[in-house]
Write an enzyme that holds these catalytic residues in place. Structure first.
Site, PDB file in Angstrom:
ATOM      1  N   SER A  19       0.829  -1.211   0.000  1.00 22.63           N
ATOM      2  CA  SER A  19       0.000   0.000   0.000  1.00 22.63           C
ATOM      3  C   SER A  19       0.862   1.260   0.000  1.00 22.63           C
ATOM      4  CB  SER A  19      -0.867   0.060   1.258  1.00 22.63           C
ATOM      5  OG  SER A  19      -1.682  -1.061   1.344  1.00 22.63           O
ATOM      6  N   HIS A  72      -3.923   0.722  -4.639  1.00 24.05           N
ATOM      7  CA  HIS A  72      -3.394  -0.351  -5.471  1.00 24.05           C
ATOM      8  C   HIS A  72      -3.856  -0.145  -6.901  1.00 24.05           C
ATOM      9  CE1 HIS A  72      -2.774  -3.583  -2.121  1.00 24.05           C
ATOM     10  NE2 HIS A  72      -1.976  -2.547  -2.003  1.00 24.05           N
ATOM     11  N   HIS A 110      -5.561  -9.309  -0.362  1.00 22.85           N
ATOM     12  CA  HIS A 110      -5.334  -9.703   1.024  1.00 22.85           C
ATOM     13  C   HIS A 110      -6.333 -10.783   1.422  1.00 22.85           C
ATOM     14  CE1 HIS A 110      -3.878  -5.547   0.675  1.00 22.85           C
ATOM     15  NE2 HIS A 110      -2.993  -5.871   1.592  1.00 22.85           N
ATOM     16  N   TYR A 112      -8.027 -10.841   4.027  1.00 27.96           N
ATOM     17  CA  TYR A 112      -9.236 -10.278   4.643  1.00 27.96           C
ATOM     18  C   TYR A 112     -10.288  -9.850   3.622  1.00 27.96           C
ATOM     19  CZ  TYR A 112      -6.962  -5.704   3.761  1.00 27.96           C
ATOM     20  OH  TYR A 112      -6.333  -4.642   3.178  1.00 27.96           O
ATOM     21  N   GLU A 113      -9.906  -9.729   2.342  1.00 30.62           N
ATOM     22  CA  GLU A 113     -10.891  -9.294   1.346  1.00 30.62           C
ATOM     23  C   GLU A 113     -11.880 -10.407   1.014  1.00 30.62           C
ATOM     24  OE1 GLU A 113      -8.889  -7.129  -2.020  1.00 30.62           O
ATOM     25  OE2 GLU A 113      -7.213  -7.244  -0.632  1.00 30.62           O
ATOM     26  N   ALA A 150       3.224  -2.380   4.046  1.00 32.61           N
ATOM     27  CA  ALA A 150       3.119  -1.363   5.094  1.00 32.61           C
ATOM     28  C   ALA A 150       2.866  -2.118   6.391  1.00 32.61           C
ATOM     29  CB  ALA A 150       1.957  -0.431   4.790  1.00 32.61           C
ATOM     30  N   MET A 200      -0.971  -7.235   7.611  1.00 37.44           N
ATOM     31  CA  MET A 200      -2.073  -8.091   7.154  1.00 37.44           C
ATOM     32  C   MET A 200      -1.768  -8.749   5.805  1.00 37.44           C
ATOM     33  SD  MET A 200      -5.150  -5.424   7.997  1.00 37.44           S
ATOM     34  CE  MET A 200      -5.158  -4.422   9.489  1.00 37.44           C
ATOM     35  N   SER A 201      -0.503  -8.838   5.452  1.00 36.51           N
ATOM     36  CA  SER A 201      -0.173  -9.385   4.122  1.00 36.51           C
ATOM     37  C   SER A 201       1.126 -10.183   4.188  1.00 36.51           C
ATOM     38  CB  SER A 201      -0.021  -8.230   3.118  1.00 36.51           C
ATOM     39  OG  SER A 201       1.129  -7.454   3.419  1.00 36.51           O
ATOM     40  N   ASN A 216       3.223   3.201  11.157  1.00 32.58           N
ATOM     41  CA  ASN A 216       2.653   3.590  12.465  1.00 32.58           C
ATOM     42  C   ASN A 216       3.266   2.725  13.554  1.00 32.58           C
ATOM     43  OD1 ASN A 216       0.745   1.575  10.909  1.00 32.58           O
ATOM     44  ND2 ASN A 216       0.465   1.157  13.094  1.00 32.58           N
ATOM     45  N   HIS A 274      -6.387   3.630   7.658  1.00 30.51           N
ATOM     46  CA  HIS A 274      -5.768   3.329   6.360  1.00 30.51           C
ATOM     47  C   HIS A 274      -5.165   4.599   5.747  1.00 30.51           C
ATOM     48  CE1 HIS A 274      -4.837   0.988   2.884  1.00 30.51           C
ATOM     49  NE2 HIS A 274      -5.543   1.767   2.100  1.00 30.51           N
TER      50      HIS A 274
END
Ligand code: HPA
Length: 277
Positions: A35, A66, A88, A90-91, A118, A213-214, A237, A249
């Protein structure tokens, strides 16, 4: 057709399409951009840009930031393929959403997969805007992109998954370019909600230095296909509970840009010496 032959068939079709457009290029290194890192492709030369829409089994451009493009090109003497945009877990709830793209890179002749993402930092010295090379990971999701795989090779050895000599090369590239390169262990959470402070405290106890998350499913797939792996996190972060900033995000996207120059310089230097590996 079962799930596995679907990937095989789709990557075959994707390879045929890419080769019909690629003017005989022989990419050595695949790069998946996380990202907010899209500007990396600005410095790539002799670009051939293809849309994921034309590539069976490639993800829809899901998350904001993206582009959903595959770019063949050259950076500092090394032929590369950049995947601008990943899917990802989660999608869709499918851990193998990146299987066809990774298989496609392998079939096109890539030997190395360089992943970027990220991430949140659990290391106080690795502040937002800095970069961290991953040396290992913790799969905290309980799922695996090789669920359902029947080949005996599904029992993938994950020792040294982050290739020691590629890591060494990245350390050298960072010092040549005067870039601070943190190092650490990445923990994969499913998302899409961010972690709780208690989860981050638990992750810290488990030995994690960065959270995201990736990447982990792609590393597992890359090792399954015999690709060498290296991975860099952009720290966007401090992880949940470690600072007063609210996680979002938008923050990820804005802070990713802060580290994009370092990432660009690091990968540029790395690729200029790639052949001497
Ligand atoms: N957690 C999970 N994923 C992330 C984070 C985070 O703190 N920052 C960027 N991606």
């Amino acid at each position: 057709m079962n799930n596995l032959s679907t990937h095989f068939y789709r990557s075959k079709k994707a390879v045929e399409f890419i080769q019909s457009k690629s003017e005989g290029r022989q990419p050595k290194v695949g790069i998946i951009l996380g990202s907010g890192l899209g500007s990396f492709v600005d410095n790539v030369h002799n670009k051939i840009i293809l849309s994921y829409e034309d590539l069976p089994g490639f993800p829809d451009a899901g998350v904001k930031g993206h582009a959903g493009q595959l770019i063949l090109g050259e950076l500092n003497g090394t032929e590369i393929i950049v995947l601008q945009g990943r899917a990802h877990y989660y999608e869709s709830g499918k851990p193998d959403v990146m299987r066809t793209p990774v298989e496609t890179l392998k079939k096109l002749g890539c030997e190395t997969l360089l992943l970027t993402n990220a991430a949140g930092s659990l290391k106080p010295e690795a502040q937002p805007g800095s970069i961290m090379m991953l040396t290992d990971h913790i799969n905290f999701t309980g799922v695996n992109p090789l669920f359902g795989e029947s080949e005996i090779s599904r029992f993938v050895d994950m020792v040294d998954a982050y290739h020691p000599s590629l890591c060494e090369k990245l350390r050298t590239a960072a010092s040549t370019q005067n870039i601070t390169l943190h190092e650490g262990v990445y923990i994969w959470f499913s998302g899409p909600s961010f972690e709780t402070p208690a989860e981050i405290r638990a992750a810290k106890l488990l030995g994690a230095d960065a959270v995201g998350m990736s990447t982990v499913p792609e590393v597992i797939l890359a090792r399954f296909y015999g690709l060498k792996v290296a991975a860099i996190s952009i720290i966007t972060n401090m992880a949940a509970g470690m600072s007063n900033e609210e996680l979002s995000h938008d923050q990820t996207m804005n802070n990713a840009a802060m580290a994009a120059n370092d990432l660009q310089a690091l990968l540029g230097e790395f690729l200029s010496n790639y052949e001497t590996l």
